[in-house]
Write an enzyme that holds these catalytic residues in place. Structure first.
Site, PDB file in Angstrom:
ATOM      1  N   CYS A  51       0.552 -41.998 -89.452  1.00 45.91           N
ATOM      2  CA  CYS A  51      -0.744 -42.071 -90.139  1.00 45.91           C
ATOM      3  C   CYS A  51      -0.654 -43.164 -91.205  1.00 45.91           C
ATOM      4  O   CYS A  51      -1.101 -42.983 -92.333  1.00 45.91           O
ATOM      5  CB  CYS A  51      -1.132 -40.723 -90.735  1.00 45.91           C
ATOM      6  SG  CYS A  51       0.104 -40.051 -91.839  1.00 45.91           S
ATOM      7  N   ASP A  69      12.010 -29.859 -86.894  1.00 42.30           N
ATOM      8  CA  ASP A  69      11.705 -30.447 -88.201  1.00 42.30           C
ATOM      9  C   ASP A  69      12.921 -30.271 -89.099  1.00 42.30           C
ATOM     10  O   ASP A  69      13.588 -29.243 -89.072  1.00 42.30           O
ATOM     11  CB  ASP A  69      10.462 -29.828 -88.864  1.00 42.30           C
ATOM     12  CG  ASP A  69       9.823 -30.810 -89.849  1.00 42.30           C
ATOM     13  OD1 ASP A  69       8.818 -31.468 -89.490  1.00 42.30           O
ATOM     14  OD2 ASP A  69      10.359 -30.955 -90.974  1.00 42.30           O
ATOM     15  N   CYS A  94       9.155 -34.305 -85.033  1.00 39.45           N
ATOM     16  CA  CYS A  94       8.807 -34.086 -86.452  1.00 39.45           C
ATOM     17  C   CYS A  94       7.595 -33.176 -86.455  1.00 39.45           C
ATOM     18  O   CYS A  94       6.460 -33.618 -86.620  1.00 39.45           O
ATOM     19  CB  CYS A  94       8.488 -35.422 -87.118  1.00 39.45           C
ATOM     20  SG  CYS A  94       9.892 -36.535 -87.161  1.00 39.45           S
ATOM     21  N   ALA A 152       6.525 -30.042 -88.032  1.00 44.08           N
ATOM     22  CA  ALA A 152       5.836 -29.208 -89.034  1.00 44.08           C
ATOM     23  C   ALA A 152       4.682 -29.964 -89.710  1.00 44.08           C
ATOM     24  O   ALA A 152       4.816 -31.158 -89.965  1.00 44.08           O
ATOM     25  CB  ALA A 152       6.835 -28.754 -90.092  1.00 44.08           C
ATOM     26  N   PRO A 153       3.549 -29.318 -89.973  1.00 36.42           N
ATOM     27  CA  PRO A 153       3.244 -27.891 -89.801  1.00 36.42           C
ATOM     28  C   PRO A 153       2.681 -27.508 -88.428  1.00 36.42           C
ATOM     29  O   PRO A 153       2.205 -26.392 -88.267  1.00 36.42           O
ATOM     30  CB  PRO A 153       2.189 -27.641 -90.881  1.00 36.42           C
ATOM     31  CG  PRO A 153       1.448 -28.947 -90.948  1.00 36.42           C
ATOM     32  CD  PRO A 153       2.463 -30.024 -90.683  1.00 36.42           C
ATOM     33  N   GLY A 154       2.686 -28.422 -87.467  1.00 39.66           N
ATOM     34  CA  GLY A 154       2.353 -28.009 -86.106  1.00 39.66           C
ATOM     35  C   GLY A 154       0.982 -28.391 -85.590  1.00 39.66           C
ATOM     36  O   GLY A 154       0.556 -27.891 -84.549  1.00 39.66           O
ATOM     37  N   LYS A 212       0.031 -31.110 -84.157  1.00 38.17           N
ATOM     38  CA  LYS A 212       0.145 -31.729 -82.832  1.00 38.17           C
ATOM     39  C   LYS A 212       0.943 -30.836 -81.880  1.00 38.17           C
ATOM     40  O   LYS A 212       0.680 -30.816 -80.680  1.00 38.17           O
ATOM     41  CB  LYS A 212       0.759 -33.119 -82.962  1.00 38.17           C
ATOM     42  CG  LYS A 212      -0.094 -34.000 -83.872  1.00 38.17           C
ATOM     43  CD  LYS A 212       0.472 -35.350 -84.115  1.00 38.17           C
ATOM     44  CE  LYS A 212      -0.317 -36.093 -85.173  1.00 38.17           C
ATOM     45  NZ  LYS A 212      -0.065 -35.618 -86.566  1.00 38.17           N
ATOM     46  N   ASP A 256       5.927 -38.220 -84.208  1.00 39.78           N
ATOM     47  CA  ASP A 256       4.914 -38.413 -85.259  1.00 39.78           C
ATOM     48  C   ASP A 256       5.728 -38.636 -86.531  1.00 39.78           C
ATOM     49  O   ASP A 256       6.030 -37.704 -87.267  1.00 39.78           O
ATOM     50  CB  ASP A 256       4.055 -37.143 -85.335  1.00 39.78           C
ATOM     51  CG  ASP A 256       2.973 -37.231 -86.392  1.00 39.78           C
ATOM     52  OD1 ASP A 256       2.517 -38.344 -86.682  1.00 39.78           O
ATOM     53  OD2 ASP A 256       2.592 -36.168 -86.934  1.00 39.78           O
ATOM     54  N   ASP A 276      17.960 -32.276 -88.097  1.00 40.95           N
ATOM     55  CA  ASP A 276      17.622 -33.687 -88.262  1.00 40.95           C
ATOM     56  C   ASP A 276      17.458 -34.300 -86.873  1.00 40.95           C
ATOM     57  O   ASP A 276      18.415 -34.353 -86.097  1.00 40.95           O
ATOM     58  CB  ASP A 276      18.767 -34.361 -89.035  1.00 40.95           C
ATOM     59  CG  ASP A 276      18.485 -35.814 -89.326  1.00 40.95           C
ATOM     60  OD1 ASP A 276      17.523 -36.364 -88.752  1.00 40.95           O
ATOM     61  OD2 ASP A 276      19.223 -36.402 -90.138  1.00 40.95           O
TER      62      ASP A 276
HETATM   63  C1  LIG Z   1       3.968 -36.712 -90.419  1.00 40.45           C
HETATM   64  S1  LIG Z   1       4.775 -35.216 -90.747  1.00 40.45           S
HETATM   65  C2  LIG Z   1       4.595 -34.371 -89.216  1.00 40.45           C
HETATM   66  C3  LIG Z   1       3.267 -33.734 -89.010  1.00 40.45           C
HETATM   67  C4  LIG Z   1       3.227 -32.916 -87.733  1.00 40.45           C
HETATM   68  N1  LIG Z   1       3.606 -33.697 -86.582  1.00 40.45           N
HETATM   69  C5  LIG Z   1       1.840 -32.348 -87.503  1.00 40.45           C
HETATM   70  O1  LIG Z   1       1.074 -32.955 -86.740  1.00 40.45           O
HETATM   71  O2  LIG Z   1       1.542 -31.293 -88.075  1.00 40.45           O
HETATM   72  C6  LIG Z   1       6.448 -35.691 -90.674  1.00 40.45           C
HETATM   73  C7  LIG Z   1       7.444 -34.562 -90.596  1.00 40.45           C
HETATM   74  O3  LIG Z   1       8.713 -35.154 -90.313  1.00 40.45           O
HETATM   75  C8  LIG Z   1       9.696 -34.333 -90.872  1.00 40.45           C
HETATM   76  N2  LIG Z   1      10.935 -35.142 -90.888  1.00 40.45           N
HETATM   77  C9  LIG Z   1      11.266 -36.168 -91.698  1.00 40.45           C
HETATM   78  N3  LIG Z   1      12.460 -36.684 -91.358  1.00 40.45           N
HETATM   79  C10 LIG Z   1      12.893 -35.974 -90.286  1.00 40.45           C
HETATM   80  C11 LIG Z   1      14.062 -36.003 -89.486  1.00 40.45           C
HETATM   81  N4  LIG Z   1      15.027 -36.898 -89.724  1.00 40.45           N
HETATM   82  N5  LIG Z   1      14.182 -35.125 -88.466  1.00 40.45           N
HETATM   83  C12 LIG Z   1      13.206 -34.203 -88.243  1.00 40.45           C
HETATM   84  N6  LIG Z   1      12.094 -34.110 -88.985  1.00 40.45           N
HETATM   85  C13 LIG Z   1      11.930 -34.983 -89.984  1.00 40.45           C
HETATM   86  C14 LIG Z   1       9.121 -33.968 -92.206  1.00 40.45           C
HETATM   87  O4  LIG Z   1       9.741 -32.797 -92.711  1.00 40.45           O
HETATM   88  C15 LIG Z   1       7.648 -33.746 -91.848  1.00 40.45           C
HETATM   89  O5  LIG Z   1       7.402 -32.399 -91.588  1.00 40.45           O
END
Ligand SMILES: C[S@@+](CC[C@H](N)C(=O)[O-])C[C@H]1O[C@@H](n2cnc3c(N)ncnc32)[C@H](O)[C@@H]1O
Length: 300
Positions: free
Chosen positions: A229, A132, A108, A110-112, A114, A176, A159
């Site tokens: 978080c 993402d 997961c 975006a936006p990157g 981590k 994450d 997904d």
């Molecule tokens: C907590 S944020 C991630 C923040 C990112 N790891 C960072 O540190 O910048 C959660 C992310 O999970 C993505 N997301 C939600 N469900 C998902 C799925 N089934 N597969 C992939 N990404 C997913 C969302 O679009 C979102 O960008």
């Protein structure tokens, strides 16, 4: 929300947490050591009037004590010399500890925040697969990768629950997970009221599916870091407990350093896997961070 907090923090802990949530979080930066040393960056910014204090957990992380202008608009920011990131979030890549020879998935991404840190720890080598599901968040991810000079990544808009379609097994995975963000109240006070019990239940279902998919993509000996978080047990220990209780090939491993307090092994009248005490929770009132949860899982 508060009634639930009583059940795992007690009265005093809940009051302390609510008070700490009212204190805005000081900004912090992670120096991008792919491009500049912490010493050089600090000197460049201090000449411009910024003041920093080292973050004890991260040798290239600094709390910002004085911001002479917006840290998101300096030349050094635009050149990718640093990333604006809170200390709790920085710990994710540190705990997962990817190596330059590893193949790593960020499920997961975006936006990157981590992902760019993972690349930094991999010295821009190895393979970093960034996933993402949300197409609208991919441009922000790509801009950050480009700004920070990340060269070892590929980005997949898919997904991550369907990870098995990639037909690969990898060394390390960062999950994450999307969450209610109950730990982010210090950064975003609107979250005090915007999330309902139904939101937690909805996220918990997705989190279980993502965790299951991630564990199935690990090589033997590989590790997955589950983090959120959120401080809600329903999005953390209960998710890990449900997925791991029937799986023999996986174990929760002790995180090598003590950043937070132990994960919960009993909550809401339920007894959970004992090894969940190896997972860690960060709280605003104890650690002066946002609320965060980490659980490191190994495929044996
Ligand atoms: C907590 S944020 C991630 C923040 C990112 N790891 C960072 O540190 O910048 C959660 C992310 O999970 C993505 N997301 C939600 N469900 C998902 C799925 N089934 N597969 C992939 N990404 C997913 C969302 O679009 C979102 O960008």
């Amino acid at each position: 929300m508060v009634e639930r907090y009583f059940q795992f923090l007690g009265l005093d802990g809940t009051v302390d947490l609510l008070k700490a949530n009212e204190i805005p979080l000081a900004p912090s930066i992670r120096v991008n050591t792919l491009k500049i040393s912490p010493l050089d960056l600090r000197q460049r910014l201090e000449i411009k009037g910024f003041k920093f204090e080292p973050i004890k957990w991260i040798p290239y992380g600094f709390k910002v004590l004085k911001e002479s202008y917006n840290l998101g608009s300096s030349h050094e920011f635009l050149q990718g010399y640093y990333y604006l990131q809170n200390a709790a979030s920085m710990l994710s890549a540190v705990i997962l500890d990817p190596k330059p020879t590893d193949t790593v998935i960020d499920m997961c991404a975006a936006p990157g925040s981590k992902s760019t840190h993972l690349s930094q720890l991999m010295a821009n080598e190895g393979t970093l697969i960034l996933i993402d599901r949300n197409k609208n968040r991919i441009p922000a991810l790509e801009i950050n990768l480009r700004r920070l000079g990340v060269m070892n990544s590929i980005v997949l808009n898919m997904d991550a629950i369907k990870l098995s379609k990639l037909n690969i097994k990898v060394d390390k995975i960062l999950l994450d997970a999307p969450c209610t963000g109950e730990g982010l109240i210090r950064q975003d006070p609107l979250r005090k009221r915007s999330k309902k019990k139904a939101d937690i239940e909805k996220m918990a279902l997705i989190q279980r599916k993502l965790l299951n998919a991630g564990l199935n993509a690990l090589k033997p000996g590989g590790t997955l870091l589950y983090c959120t978080c959120s401080i809600a047990p329903e999005e953390n220990e209960l998710v890990v407990n449900d997925i791991l209780k029937n799986l023999k090939k996986f174990k929760i491993i002790d995180i090598s350093k003590k950043y937070g307090v132990k994960g919960l092994t009993k909550v809401f009248g339920m007894k959970l896997l004992e090894d969940l005490h190896f997972s860690q929770r960060l709280y605003p009132h104890i650690h002066d961070t946002i609320g965060f949860y980490f659980c490191l899982i190994k495929k044996v």
